[in-house]
Design an enzyme around this catalytic site. Sequence first.
Site, PDB file in Angstrom:
ATOM      1  N   HIS A  65      -5.020   3.848  12.504  1.00 24.88           N
ATOM      2  CA  HIS A  65      -5.484   2.591  11.912  1.00 24.88           C
ATOM      3  C   HIS A  65      -4.529   1.461  12.271  1.00 24.88           C
ATOM      4  CE1 HIS A  65      -8.063   4.503   8.467  1.00 24.88           C
ATOM      5  NE2 HIS A  65      -8.319   5.036   9.654  1.00 24.88           N
ATOM      6  N   GLU A  67      -2.949  -0.684  10.441  1.00 22.28           N
ATOM      7  CA  GLU A  67      -1.735  -0.727   9.627  1.00 22.28           C
ATOM      8  C   GLU A  67      -0.712   0.286  10.117  1.00 22.28           C
ATOM      9  OE1 GLU A  67      -5.212  -1.256   6.614  1.00 22.28           O
ATOM     10  OE2 GLU A  67      -4.891  -0.287   8.554  1.00 22.28           O
ATOM     11  N   CYS A  95      -7.240   1.235   3.474  1.00 18.05           N
ATOM     12  CA  CYS A  95      -7.783   2.474   2.906  1.00 18.05           C
ATOM     13  C   CYS A  95      -6.680   3.171   2.118  1.00 18.05           C
ATOM     14  CB  CYS A  95      -8.314   3.374   4.019  1.00 18.05           C
ATOM     15  SG  CYS A  95      -7.009   4.069   5.073  1.00 18.05           S
ATOM     16  N   CYS A  98      -3.650   4.197   4.350  1.00 15.10           N
ATOM     17  CA  CYS A  98      -2.767   3.098   4.746  1.00 15.10           C
ATOM     18  C   CYS A  98      -2.020   2.517   3.549  1.00 15.10           C
ATOM     19  CB  CYS A  98      -3.567   2.033   5.481  1.00 15.10           C
ATOM     20  SG  CYS A  98      -4.171   2.624   7.090  1.00 15.10           S
TER      21      CYS A  98
END
Length: 157
Positions: A65, A67, A95, A98
């Site tokens: 992701h 992040e 999410c 993260c």
Amino acid sequence: MSYYNFSEENNPVAEDEHYMRLALQEAQKAYDSEEIPIGAIVVCKGRIVGRGHNLTEQLNDVTAHAEMQAFTAASQTLGGKYLKDCTLYVTIEPCVMCAGASYWTQIGRLVYGATEPKRGFTSKNSQLLHPKTQLVGGVLATECGALMTRFFANRRG
């Protein structure tokens, strides 16, 4: 990495919007690569120390992701795993994974654009962040959300 110095007279909202626009540039890179368009920037004392965008398709890795990419880059730039003096700017609410990673980095501030009602961490457990992390949501939410909406509309169309 780049610097952008804000004087003390400047509005912190303007600073957050500036960095969110840079996170949107990262999200556009993901969009252009047919990845879910989320972008992230890590800023420490006016200096961008990490940036990232979703790479889950390219790397065939569900943990890649935006992040996570930005955290890794920031930790490498700063030479340490803790990001206490940093701010994460991310275009979409993180999410659970993260948000949990941000807990472990001890990020000082987390600023996100659009909310994510289905997969965002606040809909699951708003207590996932480190107790000292300041949370700010809704920065350039319309622009951040529009990129996601356009991406999924194009995939369905």
